[in-house]
Design an enzyme around this catalytic site. Structure first.
Site, short mmCIF file in Angstrom:
data_model
loop_
_atom_site.label_atom_id
_atom_site.label_comp_id
_atom_site.label_asym_id
_atom_site.label_seq_id
_atom_site.Cartn_x
_atom_site.Cartn_y
_atom_site.Cartn_z
N CYS A 339 -5.05 -38.98 -10.76
CA CYS A 339 -4.94 -37.92 -11.50
C CYS A 339 -4.00 -38.90 -12.35
O CYS A 339 -4.17 -38.55 -13.52
CB CYS A 339 -4.13 -36.74 -11.03
SG CYS A 339 -3.31 -36.96 -9.81
N ARG A 368 -1.55 -43.34 1.14
CA ARG A 368 -0.65 -43.21 1.38
C ARG A 368 0.41 -43.67 2.21
O ARG A 368 -0.24 -43.38 3.55
CB ARG A 368 -0.08 -41.00 1.50
CG ARG A 368 -1.25 -40.69 -0.18
CD ARG A 368 -0.86 -39.24 0.11
NE ARG A 368 -1.60 -39.01 -1.24
CZ ARG A 368 -1.88 -37.59 -1.16
NH1 ARG A 368 -2.23 -36.87 -0.78
NH2 ARG A 368 -2.73 -37.28 -2.59
N GLN A 386 -10.41 -39.30 -1.23
CA GLN A 386 -10.88 -37.55 -1.96
C GLN A 386 -12.36 -37.50 -2.77
O GLN A 386 -12.62 -38.57 -3.73
CB GLN A 386 -9.37 -37.42 -2.97
CG GLN A 386 -8.48 -37.48 -2.22
CD GLN A 386 -7.24 -37.20 -2.96
OE1 GLN A 386 -6.69 -37.41 -4.58
NE2 GLN A 386 -6.59 -35.79 -2.73
N ASP A 388 -11.80 -36.09 -5.78
CA ASP A 388 -11.44 -35.24 -6.34
C ASP A 388 -12.04 -35.17 -7.89
O ASP A 388 -12.87 -35.76 -7.94
CB ASP A 388 -10.40 -36.78 -6.61
CG ASP A 388 -9.47 -35.85 -6.78
OD1 ASP A 388 -9.06 -35.11 -7.38
OD2 ASP A 388 -8.77 -36.85 -7.12
N HIS A 390 -10.53 -33.89 -11.95
CA HIS A 390 -10.09 -33.00 -12.63
C HIS A 390 -10.31 -32.37 -13.80
O HIS A 390 -11.05 -33.24 -14.84
CB HIS A 390 -8.18 -34.12 -13.26
CG HIS A 390 -7.71 -34.66 -12.06
ND1 HIS A 390 -8.14 -35.88 -11.31
CD2 HIS A 390 -6.86 -34.03 -11.11
CE1 HIS A 390 -7.32 -35.63 -10.83
NE2 HIS A 390 -6.54 -34.92 -10.14
N LYS A 474 -1.33 -22.91 -6.74
CA LYS A 474 -2.86 -23.12 -5.88
C LYS A 474 -3.11 -21.97 -4.82
O LYS A 474 -2.91 -20.28 -4.55
CB LYS A 474 -3.09 -24.32 -4.85
CG LYS A 474 -1.75 -24.08 -4.25
CD LYS A 474 -1.51 -25.90 -3.03
CE LYS A 474 -0.76 -25.57 -2.02
NZ LYS A 474 -0.77 -26.69 -1.75
N HIS A 520 -6.51 -29.49 -10.53
CA HIS A 520 -6.99 -30.35 -9.68
C HIS A 520 -7.28 -29.75 -9.04
O HIS A 520 -7.75 -28.38 -8.50
CB HIS A 520 -5.95 -31.12 -8.90
CG HIS A 520 -4.33 -32.25 -9.47
ND1 HIS A 520 -4.31 -32.81 -9.22
CD2 HIS A 520 -3.71 -31.45 -10.18
CE1 HIS A 520 -3.05 -33.40 -10.12
NE2 HIS A 520 -3.04 -32.16 -11.36
#
Length: 642
Positions: A339, A368, A386, A388, A390, A474, A520
């Site tokens: 992000c 991570r 991910q 991912d 946004h 979320k 997200h």
RNA sequence: GCCAGUGUAGCUCAGUUGGCCAGAGCAGCUGAUUUGUAAUCAGCUGGUCGGGGGUUCGAAUCCCUCCACUGGCUCCA
């Protein structure tokens, strides 16, 4: 004695005398029901069957079919195990012994003695022996002082610790046989209901989950009212072991780990890469259709980026250590999420309200630091990708963006055969509003948008208060696999925090700057985790469109290799991929190996097929399908894919 | 990270009162076989016994340490 009215789930109302209990009620309905009933829900709370009911009530009798009855059954089983343990290990002390999703555990402190895996069978035997005594679970209310003195005599510091947190007047003991435990209940009527016992594991667990406290021995077990049910459960566990993605991943050569590369760092082998690439391409195509803009960003970012995003303060100490440049001494971090990079992309030029929503998508690989003990196959790793994106939008657009993301996620899940899922809506903890950032007005709008969107999409939802992220509410997709196990996969999160921190803006119709909202979202969650779950869901037999290899041509002998190559070439023209097994083996051997590799289609070619210009088709797991022409085979494949 | 357990050939696994050059099946290679719907036969190759250190005349086996894996605990942007 006064009369009370009992309302049953079908709406019927019956009269009983005050002080009757659920067992009496069950008996008055039918003997069979009385035999099977384990507990009762009285005005919404689960009660012992023997507990007297004093006023008008709504009751529901619970049998093994009800989750709550199973929990009660397992809770009582934990007490039974404790009784057995106390008999075998005198002086043993007890922590807590709750029911869990599949069975129960009890945390115990055996003092100088040890309890190992090998000791479990004798504990099981003792439990079964005690169960046959048909001891009743007897509830008694005790004063706090009496409770404390009881456990002081027993020298059980854990129960005393628990008692400290309890209020006088609300303390109950339960006794069955010689065993007395501090317990809120409820319990099943007697131990004889427990017919089948399996203790599954022992492990260490800190008292109250606190590693500064003493480590207790946790014994896991599961019990059933019938032996058959235990057998079925054990068969299911066996099946789960066969489907374990770590095992299948190795057997099917999908991915690997290497000590030299490092723990938790999966490497995708050619077949796994083929599978993963197909999944990614599938989603990329859908996203393009839905107005997403793919981007690519670096795997590292300067410390300042994460100071701005706030992640440095929150996670910096628990991240991979920074990377330094040799001369300038600049400080970089491996990116733990995409992000911040995407926020920079949003902010690189002025944005108009007419541009919104802006949907920035990336299959972004993140790193991570996970504690070494946490790593697990593909589902818990230190490096993952991910799917991912946004979405930057106005407050008013949140609901529509949410709806379209819900739609995409469901499309993806259903396309992959996950038909059984629920959405968990995670909202603020109403008792602790301070821990969340952002205005009350924004939160209410966002929470309402999620709830409305989920309702409008017709999703099965559960609401979890206190599960929201600190920056916004979320929605997580909880997916059940073929064995009924639940996994959290896709997620959609509203975020007011990052646009604020990165000072993102758009120019509104009023010619004034406004702050966008960011969403997200990741339908798969992570490719690693998703594929891990997918492998277990389909037991390695992937849908045809995903299979790393869709067919294998098995020539009867070397004489037919040329024909096989011609077929391979023609199938490739239709974008159907596979290989030829050219080994000098007999056909039985080739079939066996191909079956074990879970290749969906086997094409067997020999003299007959060459002469008739056909192919013999065999389906993995199904056997011989007969002889068809190439055109027909292509059609069979294409039909199944679409 | 913490507790417990495990680590022997590419894979699955034998191998403890410490003792000849560490074994099997599958896979691989070579040869023979040219095969019709779940394992053709024979021969051969392949191992720093997870790494390092120690005890011992001698270590896969005992001890220490590190690494990885398994099951839990704690944590999870």
């Amino acid at each position: 004695m006064s009369a009370i009215k009992i309302t049953l789930p079908d709406g019927s109302v019956r009269d009983y005398v005050a002080g009757t209990n659920s067992m009496d009620i069950a008996m008055s309905i039918s003997e069979g029901l009385a035999r099977n009933v384990l507990a009762a829900k009285v005005n919404g709370d689960v009660w012992d069957l023997t507990r007297p009911i004093q006023k008008d009530s709504t009751i529901q009798l619970l049998t093994w079919q009800d989750k709550e009855a199973q929990s009660t059954f397992w809770h009582s089983s934990a007490h039974l195990m404790a009784e057995a343990l106390e008999a075998i290990y005198p002086g043993i002390k007890f922590g807590i012994g709750p029911p869990i999703e599949n069975g129960f555990y009890y945390d115990v402190d055996p003092g100088d003695q040890t309890i190992a895996l090998g000791d479990l069978p004798k504990i099981e035997q003792k439990m079964l022996e005690l169960a046959r005594n048909k001891s009743e679970y007897i509830r008694t209310e005790v004063s706090k002082a009496d409770a404390i003195s009881f456990f002081q005599k027993k020298n059980d510091e854990y129960k005393l610790d628990l008692l400290e947190g309890l209020e006088d007047g609300q303390i109950t003991f339960y006794q069955q046989g010689d065993f007395i435990d501090l317990c809120r209940g409820p319990h099943i009527p007697n131990t004889e209901k427990i017919k089948a016992v399996k203790l599954t594991n022992v492990a260490g667990a800190y008292w109250r989950g606190d590693e500064s406290k003493k480590m207790l021995t946790r014994i896991y077990g599961i019990t059933f009212p019938k032996q058959k049910e235990l057998d079925d459960y054990l068969a299911l566990v066996e099946e789960a072991k066969k489907r374990d993605h770590r095992k299948l991943g190795q057997e099917l050569e999908l991915f690997m780990f290497s000590d030299r590369v490092g723990a938790g760092l999966p490497m995708w082998l050619p077949k796994g890469t083929a599978l993963r690439t197909r999944l990614e391409d599938f989603l990329k195509k859908e996203q393009i259709k839905r107005g997403y803009m793919p981007v690519i960003t670096p795997h590292i970012g300067k410390k300042d980026l994460y100071v701005t995003s706030g992640h440095y303060a929150k996670y910096g100490a628990d991240s991979f250590q920074p990377i330094l440049t040799p001369r300038e001494n600049e400080v970089f971090y491996l990116k733990p999420m995409n992000c911040p990079h995407h926020c920079e992309i949003y902010g690189h030029k002025p944005r108009s309200y007419k541009d919104l929503p802006i949907r920035i998508a990336e299959f972004g690989t993140v790193y991570r630091y996970e504690q070494s003990g946490e790593l697990h196959g593909l589902t818990r790793v230190r490096c993952f990708t991910q799917d991912d994106a946004h979405l930057f939008c106005t407050k008013e657009q949140i609901k529509d963006e949410f709806l379209s993301t819900l739609d995409l996620t469901r499309y993806v899940l259903e396309k992959l055969g996950f038909d059984n899922y629920t959405a968990q809506i995670s909202l603020r903890d109403p008792n602790d509003l301070e821990k969340y950032i952002g205005s009350e007005e924004n939160w209410q709008a966002a929470e309402a948008a999620i709830i409305d969107a989920a309702a409008e999409a017709g999703l099965k939802t559960v609401t979890a208060y206190g599960e929201a992220a600190f920056y916004g509410p979320k929605l997580d997709f909880m997916v059940k696999d073929a064995l009924g196990r639940s996994w959290q996969l896709g997620t959609i999160q509203v975020d007011y925090n990052l646009p604020e921190r990165f000072e993102l803006e758009y120019i509104g119709a009023d010619n004034q700057p406004h702050r966008p909202v960011m969403i997200h979202r990741a339908p798969f969650g992570s490719m690693e985790r998703f594929i891990g779950v997918l492998i277990e869901h389909c037991a390695g037999k992937f849908p045809l469109w995903l299979a790393p290899e869709q067919y294998a041509i098995l020539p009867i002998s070397e004489k037919y290799h040329d024909y096989a190559r011609e077929l391979e070439r023609k199938l490739a023209e239709h974008d159907i991929r596979g290989y030829i097994d050219e080994r000098a083996e007999k056909i039985g051997k080739k079939i066996r190996d191909t079956e074990l590799n879970k290749v969906p289609f086997m094409i067997i070619v020999g003299e007959k097929e060459v002469e008739d210009n056909t192919l013999s088709v065999r389906r993995q797991g199904q056997g011989d399908l007969g002889t068809v022409s190439l055109q027909d085979f292509v059609q069979i494949i294409q039909k199944e894919i679409n």
